[in-house]
Write an enzyme that holds these catalytic residues in place. Structure first.
Site, PDB file in Angstrom:
ATOM      1  N   ASP A   1      16.160   0.042  12.361  1.00  0.00           N
ATOM      2  CA  ASP A   1      15.109   1.033  12.660  1.00  0.00           C
ATOM      3  C   ASP A   1      15.622   2.264  13.407  1.00  0.00           C
ATOM      4  O   ASP A   1      14.842   2.925  14.112  1.00  0.00           O
ATOM      5  CB  ASP A   1      13.961   0.395  13.465  1.00  0.00           C
ATOM      6  CG  ASP A   1      13.190  -0.625  12.635  1.00  0.00           C
ATOM      7  OD1 ASP A   1      13.151  -0.480  11.406  1.00  0.00           O
ATOM      8  OD2 ASP A   1      12.644  -1.565  13.229  1.00  0.00           O
TER       9      ASP A   1
ATOM     10  N   GLN B   1      -1.221   8.082   7.329  1.00  0.00           N
ATOM     11  CA  GLN B   1      -0.155   9.092   7.419  1.00  0.00           C
ATOM     12  C   GLN B   1       1.125   8.594   6.759  1.00  0.00           C
ATOM     13  O   GLN B   1       1.885   9.379   6.189  1.00  0.00           O
ATOM     14  CB  GLN B   1       0.098   9.485   8.880  1.00  0.00           C
ATOM     15  CG  GLN B   1      -1.141  10.017   9.583  1.00  0.00           C
ATOM     16  CD  GLN B   1      -1.836  11.119   8.795  1.00  0.00           C
ATOM     17  OE1 GLN B   1      -1.181  12.014   8.249  1.00  0.00           O
ATOM     18  NE2 GLN B   1      -3.162  11.063   8.714  1.00  0.00           N
ATOM     19  N   GLU B   2       1.382   7.266   6.842  1.00  0.00           N
ATOM     20  CA  GLU B   2       2.555   6.714   6.146  1.00  0.00           C
ATOM     21  C   GLU B   2       2.497   7.086   4.669  1.00  0.00           C
ATOM     22  O   GLU B   2       3.492   7.489   4.061  1.00  0.00           O
ATOM     23  CB  GLU B   2       2.585   5.184   6.275  1.00  0.00           C
ATOM     24  CG  GLU B   2       2.845   4.680   7.681  1.00  0.00           C
ATOM     25  CD  GLU B   2       3.008   3.171   7.707  1.00  0.00           C
ATOM     26  OE1 GLU B   2       3.559   2.589   6.771  1.00  0.00           O
ATOM     27  OE2 GLU B   2       2.579   2.560   8.715  1.00  0.00           O
TER      28      GLU B   2
ATOM     29  N   ARG C   1      12.870  -7.816   5.362  1.00  0.00           N
ATOM     30  CA  ARG C   1      14.131  -8.539   5.528  1.00  0.00           C
ATOM     31  C   ARG C   1      15.106  -7.644   6.272  1.00  0.00           C
ATOM     32  O   ARG C   1      15.180  -6.436   5.998  1.00  0.00           O
ATOM     33  CB  ARG C   1      14.751  -8.888   4.166  1.00  0.00           C
ATOM     34  CG  ARG C   1      13.917  -9.755   3.286  1.00  0.00           C
ATOM     35  CD  ARG C   1      13.813 -11.175   3.776  1.00  0.00           C
ATOM     36  NE  ARG C   1      15.108 -11.817   3.934  1.00  0.00           N
ATOM     37  CZ  ARG C   1      15.274 -12.989   4.571  1.00  0.00           C
ATOM     38  NH1 ARG C   1      14.230 -13.616   5.090  1.00  0.00           N
ATOM     39  NH2 ARG C   1      16.470 -13.511   4.676  1.00  0.00           N
TER      40      ARG C   1
ATOM     41  N   LEU D   1      18.646  -6.311   6.601  1.00  0.00           N
ATOM     42  CA  LEU D   1      19.711  -6.174   5.598  1.00  0.00           C
ATOM     43  C   LEU D   1      21.088  -6.241   6.257  1.00  0.00           C
ATOM     44  O   LEU D   1      21.276  -5.750   7.376  1.00  0.00           O
ATOM     45  CB  LEU D   1      19.528  -4.850   4.861  1.00  0.00           C
ATOM     46  CG  LEU D   1      18.210  -4.781   4.074  1.00  0.00           C
ATOM     47  CD1 LEU D   1      17.859  -3.350   3.701  1.00  0.00           C
ATOM     48  CD2 LEU D   1      18.279  -5.664   2.825  1.00  0.00           C
TER      49      LEU D   1
ATOM     50  N   THR E   1      20.499   2.698   8.414  1.00  0.00           N
ATOM     51  CA  THR E   1      21.865   2.389   8.827  1.00  0.00           C
ATOM     52  C   THR E   1      21.867   0.937   9.324  1.00  0.00           C
ATOM     53  O   THR E   1      20.803   0.303   9.375  1.00  0.00           O
ATOM     54  CB  THR E   1      22.337   3.312   9.970  1.00  0.00           C
ATOM     55  OG1 THR E   1      21.506   3.058  11.105  1.00  0.00           O
ATOM     56  CG2 THR E   1      22.255   4.777   9.585  1.00  0.00           C
TER      57      THR E   1
ATOM     58  N   HIS F   1       8.774   3.251   8.915  1.00  0.00           N
ATOM     59  CA  HIS F   1       8.545   2.382  10.066  1.00  0.00           C
ATOM     60  C   HIS F   1       7.292   2.857  10.799  1.00  0.00           C
ATOM     61  O   HIS F   1       7.119   4.068  11.015  1.00  0.00           O
ATOM     62  CB  HIS F   1       9.762   2.439  11.002  1.00  0.00           C
ATOM     63  CG  HIS F   1       9.608   1.510  12.164  1.00  0.00           C
ATOM     64  ND1 HIS F   1       9.786   0.149  12.059  1.00  0.00           N
ATOM     65  CD2 HIS F   1       9.238   1.744  13.447  1.00  0.00           C
ATOM     66  CE1 HIS F   1       9.553  -0.415  13.228  1.00  0.00           C
ATOM     67  NE2 HIS F   1       9.216   0.521  14.089  1.00  0.00           N
TER      68      HIS F   1
ATOM     69  N   SER G   1       0.832  -1.215   0.000  1.00  0.00           N
ATOM     70  CA  SER G   1       0.000   0.000   0.000  1.00  0.00           C
ATOM     71  C   SER G   1       0.863   1.261   0.000  1.00  0.00           C
ATOM     72  O   SER G   1       0.493   2.269  -0.617  1.00  0.00           O
ATOM     73  CB  SER G   1      -0.973   0.008   1.182  1.00  0.00           C
ATOM     74  OG  SER G   1      -0.318   0.298   2.393  1.00  0.00           O
TER      75      SER G   1
END
Ligand code: GRF
Length: 212
Positions: A141, A169-170, A87, A89, A137, A105, A13
């Site tokens: 998160d 809002q995302e 995933r 990273l 980084t 997030h 979405s």
């Protein structure tokens, strides 16, 4: 014009909101680690090339991330956008794309990194919750924050109702962050904070549950 690649794992979405946002950049591809991600069909409907790099085809995170990077690099993106890419990273991957890897997030970081953010916020009884767009980084998160949106937590909220309020809002703030990146309005300070250039900062207080 800058070019972006979007990585997804599921419904997509956020990706869909970006495709609809008419960003001032070229969306070169949508890549998923899951062939059955519903977001892939949405991307194809928008005429965006898709690719799948399945993590189950690789023995470890290092080889998966290397294959993912090879797939990404063929599109020569300026920015890699994680939109529900589920995933973790490797440091090598994150280092390769430092300053051009963004994530969204579903919490007001640095609170509630990790999973089940809405249920955890409800358990703690917080009155304000939200979402964060940040540069990635190796610290999961916790990269430099670009933009956040706060929403009230209402008395009868469930994780589902709260997630829906945050998700709206995302969809707004991710497009904004990518627009800023593509227009060259973002830079990183030496101590790892994000600076915005030529951006108005009106702001307003959110008081929850409000003053009566
Ligand atoms: C969003 O809540 C995002 O913040 C999180 O995963 C979810 C993905 O949702 N990282 P969608 O696939 O974009 O609908």
């Amino acid at each position: 014009m800058k070019s972006i690649v979007i990585l997804i794992s599921g419904r997509g979405s956020n990706m869909q909101a970006l495709l609809k946002a008419q960003l001032s950049c070229h969306i070169a591809a949508v890549i998923s680690n899951r062939a059955d991600a519903p977001g892939l069909a949405i991307a194809r409907q928008h005429g965006v090339p898709t690719a799948v790099v399945s993590h189950t085809d690789f023995a470890d995170r290092e080889t998966f991330d290397a294959a993912l990077a090879t797939c990404i690099d063929q599109y020569k993106p300026d920015l890699i956008v994680l939109a529900g890419f589920m995933r973790i990273l490797t440091p090598a991957f994150v280092t390769r794309y430092v300053g051009r890897l963004m994530n969204i997030h579903p919490s007001l970081l640095p609170a509630y990194g990790g999973l089940d953010t809405h249920a955890r916020a409800l358990r703690d009884g917080v009155k304000i919750h939200g979402c964060t767009v940040h540069f990635v980084t190796s610290d999961l998160d916790h990269g430099p924050i670009i933009i956040q949106a706060a929403v009230p937590v209402l008395m009868h909220d469930t994780p589902t109702t709260l997630a829906a309020r945050v998700l709206l809002q995302e969809h707004r703030i991710y497009a904004q962050a990518i627009h800023w990146f593509c227009e060259g309005f973002l830079s990183l300070t030496v101590d790892g904070r994000v600076l915005l250039h030529r951006v108005k900062q009106p702001g307003c207080a959110l008081i929850s549950p409000g003053l009566f």
